[in-house]
Design an enzyme around this catalytic site. Sequence first.
Site, PDB file in Angstrom:
ATOM      1  N   LYS A  51       0.959  -1.131  -0.042  1.00  0.00           N
ATOM      2  CA  LYS A  51      -0.062   0.132   0.023  1.00  0.00           C
ATOM      3  C   LYS A  51       0.894   1.247  -0.032  1.00  0.00           C
ATOM      4  O   LYS A  51       0.494   2.187  -0.283  1.00  0.00           O
ATOM      5  CB  LYS A  51      -0.961   0.062   1.298  1.00  0.00           C
ATOM      6  CG  LYS A  51      -1.605  -1.248   1.450  1.00  0.00           C
ATOM      7  CD  LYS A  51      -2.248  -1.055   2.979  1.00  0.00           C
ATOM      8  CE  LYS A  51      -3.097  -2.395   3.196  1.00  0.00           C
ATOM      9  NZ  LYS A  51      -2.363  -3.045   4.227  1.00  0.00           N
ATOM     10  N   GLY A  52       2.095   1.179   0.275  1.00  0.00           N
ATOM     11  CA  GLY A  52       3.040   2.132   0.590  1.00  0.00           C
ATOM     12  C   GLY A  52       3.139   3.306  -0.457  1.00  0.00           C
ATOM     13  O   GLY A  52       3.148   4.438  -0.388  1.00  0.00           O
ATOM     14  N   GLU A  67       7.763   2.815  -6.272  1.00  0.00           N
ATOM     15  CA  GLU A  67       7.865   2.168  -4.991  1.00  0.00           C
ATOM     16  C   GLU A  67       8.070   3.226  -4.015  1.00  0.00           C
ATOM     17  O   GLU A  67       8.596   4.494  -4.271  1.00  0.00           O
ATOM     18  CB  GLU A  67       9.138   1.274  -5.050  1.00  0.00           C
ATOM     19  CG  GLU A  67       9.425   0.623  -3.832  1.00  0.00           C
ATOM     20  CD  GLU A  67       8.194  -0.266  -3.253  1.00  0.00           C
ATOM     21  OE1 GLU A  67       7.019   0.243  -2.898  1.00  0.00           O
ATOM     22  OE2 GLU A  67       8.657  -1.265  -2.801  1.00  0.00           O
ATOM     23  N   ASP A  68       7.717   3.104  -2.882  1.00  0.00           N
ATOM     24  CA  ASP A  68       7.797   4.172  -1.731  1.00  0.00           C
ATOM     25  C   ASP A  68       8.974   4.151  -1.271  1.00  0.00           C
ATOM     26  O   ASP A  68       9.789   5.115  -1.261  1.00  0.00           O
ATOM     27  CB  ASP A  68       6.707   3.879  -0.733  1.00  0.00           C
ATOM     28  CG  ASP A  68       6.896   2.220  -0.301  1.00  0.00           C
ATOM     29  OD1 ASP A  68       7.650   1.640  -0.703  1.00  0.00           O
ATOM     30  OD2 ASP A  68       5.953   2.034   0.776  1.00  0.00           O
ATOM     31  N   ASP A  87      14.785  -0.557   0.146  1.00  0.00           N
ATOM     32  CA  ASP A  87      15.543  -0.793   1.551  1.00  0.00           C
ATOM     33  C   ASP A  87      16.563  -2.088   1.111  1.00  0.00           C
ATOM     34  O   ASP A  87      17.563  -1.766   0.383  1.00  0.00           O
ATOM     35  CB  ASP A  87      14.557  -1.170   2.429  1.00  0.00           C
ATOM     36  CG  ASP A  87      15.000  -1.522   3.758  1.00  0.00           C
ATOM     37  OD1 ASP A  87      15.953  -0.796   4.057  1.00  0.00           O
ATOM     38  OD2 ASP A  87      14.510  -2.423   4.748  1.00  0.00           O
ATOM     39  N   LYS A  99      17.361   3.878   0.667  1.00  0.00           N
ATOM     40  CA  LYS A  99      18.045   3.832   1.821  1.00  0.00           C
ATOM     41  C   LYS A  99      19.427   2.588   1.430  1.00  0.00           C
ATOM     42  O   LYS A  99      19.408   1.507   1.615  1.00  0.00           O
ATOM     43  CB  LYS A  99      17.378   2.800   2.961  1.00  0.00           C
ATOM     44  CG  LYS A  99      16.566   3.732   3.969  1.00  0.00           C
ATOM     45  CD  LYS A  99      16.349   3.091   5.164  1.00  0.00           C
ATOM     46  CE  LYS A  99      14.743   2.455   5.313  1.00  0.00           C
ATOM     47  NZ  LYS A  99      14.540   1.948   6.610  1.00  0.00           N
ATOM     48  N   ASP A 153       4.276   2.838   6.803  1.00  0.00           N
ATOM     49  CA  ASP A 153       3.678   2.872   7.899  1.00  0.00           C
ATOM     50  C   ASP A 153       4.841   2.121   8.977  1.00  0.00           C
ATOM     51  O   ASP A 153       5.841   1.565   8.649  1.00  0.00           O
ATOM     52  CB  ASP A 153       2.766   1.784   7.823  1.00  0.00           C
ATOM     53  CG  ASP A 153       3.123   0.383   7.329  1.00  0.00           C
ATOM     54  OD1 ASP A 153       3.765   0.123   6.342  1.00  0.00           O
ATOM     55  OD2 ASP A 153       3.002  -0.876   8.080  1.00  0.00           O
ATOM     56  N   ARG A 168       0.476   6.144   7.838  1.00  0.00           N
ATOM     57  CA  ARG A 168       0.715   6.109   6.368  1.00  0.00           C
ATOM     58  C   ARG A 168       0.165   7.437   5.842  1.00  0.00           C
ATOM     59  O   ARG A 168       0.573   8.200   4.870  1.00  0.00           O
ATOM     60  CB  ARG A 168      -0.239   5.198   5.740  1.00  0.00           C
ATOM     61  CG  ARG A 168       0.407   3.739   5.820  1.00  0.00           C
ATOM     62  CD  ARG A 168      -0.604   2.943   4.987  1.00  0.00           C
ATOM     63  NE  ARG A 168      -0.404   1.507   5.116  1.00  0.00           N
ATOM     64  CZ  ARG A 168       0.878   0.604   4.825  1.00  0.00           C
ATOM     65  NH1 ARG A 168       1.572   1.132   3.846  1.00  0.00           N
ATOM     66  NH2 ARG A 168       0.979  -0.762   4.974  1.00  0.00           N
TER      67      ARG A 168
HETATM   68  P1  IMP Z   1      12.886  -4.412   0.835  1.00  0.00           P
HETATM   69  O1  IMP Z   1      12.357  -5.486   0.007  1.00  0.00           O
HETATM   70  O2  IMP Z   1      13.776  -4.516   2.088  1.00  0.00           O
HETATM   71  O3  IMP Z   1      13.549  -3.294   0.059  1.00  0.00           O
HETATM   72  O4  IMP Z   1      11.731  -3.474   1.516  1.00  0.00           O
HETATM   73  C1  IMP Z   1      10.929  -2.849   0.986  1.00  0.00           C
HETATM   74  C2  IMP Z   1       9.638  -2.609   1.583  1.00  0.00           C
HETATM   75  O5  IMP Z   1       9.766  -2.651   3.011  1.00  0.00           O
HETATM   76  C3  IMP Z   1       9.142  -1.251   1.292  1.00  0.00           C
HETATM   77  O6  IMP Z   1       8.527  -0.982   0.173  1.00  0.00           O
HETATM   78  C4  IMP Z   1       8.544  -0.879   2.539  1.00  0.00           C
HETATM   79  O7  IMP Z   1       6.924  -1.234   2.256  1.00  0.00           O
HETATM   80  C5  IMP Z   1       9.097  -1.654   3.395  1.00  0.00           C
HETATM   81  N1  IMP Z   1      10.228  -0.752   4.406  1.00  0.00           N
HETATM   82  C6  IMP Z   1      11.484  -0.655   4.293  1.00  0.00           C
HETATM   83  N2  IMP Z   1      11.811   0.414   4.812  1.00  0.00           N
HETATM   84  C7  IMP Z   1      11.060   0.908   5.465  1.00  0.00           C
HETATM   85  C8  IMP Z   1      10.787   2.027   6.584  1.00  0.00           C
HETATM   86  O8  IMP Z   1      11.782   2.882   6.751  1.00  0.00           O
HETATM   87  N3  IMP Z   1       9.557   2.448   6.824  1.00  0.00           N
HETATM   88  C9  IMP Z   1       8.435   1.731   6.521  1.00  0.00           C
HETATM   89  N4  IMP Z   1       8.577   0.605   5.658  1.00  0.00           N
HETATM   90  C10 IMP Z   1       9.772   0.343   5.325  1.00  0.00           C
HETATM   91 MG    MG Z   2       6.486  -1.028   0.104  1.00  0.00          MG
END
Ligand code: IMP
Ligand code: MG
Length: 175
Positions: A41-42, A97-98, A101, A129, A157, A163
């Site tokens: 949803k982000g 994408e929001d 990470d 990040k 969130d 959110r």
């Molecule tokens: P990844 O697969 O580790 O890159 O994670 C990506 C997803 O993790 C994002 O789309 C977010 O939904 C969630 N996420 C990663 N970091 C944060 C944060 O700092 N706050 C909230 N959600 C996060």
């Molecule tokens: Mg996300």
Amino acid sequence: MTDNIEVLISEEEVDRRIKEMAEEISKKYEGKQVHLIGILKGSVFFMCELAKRITVPVTMDFISVSSYGDGTKSSGIVKFNKDLDESIEGKNVVIVEDILDSGRTLSYVVKIMQDRKPASLEVITLLDKPDRRVIPVDLSMTGFVIPDKFIVGYGLDYAQKYRNLPFIGVVSGVE
Ligand code: IMP
Ligand code: MG
């Protein structure tokens, strides 16, 4: 219990940057149509603000994947909860994408979308990040590069809360 949230990027700054990103997309796809794919949803808040400012024709679709529980660390497992409604074959796809990470979610999504033969495919994110990257992801545009802090607001969130904050904030005490 209420958490202590500090402003990292103000509403005005986010809005200004999204406007710039929309201008860049509009230029890049002049004379074409873009198909935005939002990751629920982000990315919804970012995607709406972006779409409103793109001047070429826009269509939109959404997927839902989860790699996070209610905590703050990636489980490493990406689950597909909702697939696209329409085919992306021959379309100019922009995955929205929001936050990027570890890169686990996006790298998985990109691989699946590439197999579906879009005319073009690019990935944009509001926040990045880079310190936490485990799997590399090719980004064509980033709103803001941020430090390794847990972020909320503008679609992001913490245990499904915050959110709706109009700015990007940091929850203190969360890693
Ligand atoms: P990844 O697969 O580790 O890159 O994670 C990506 C997803 O993790 C994002 O789309 C977010 O939904 C969630 N996420 C990663 N970091 C944060 C944060 O700092 N706050 C909230 N959600 C996060
Ligand atoms: Mg996300």
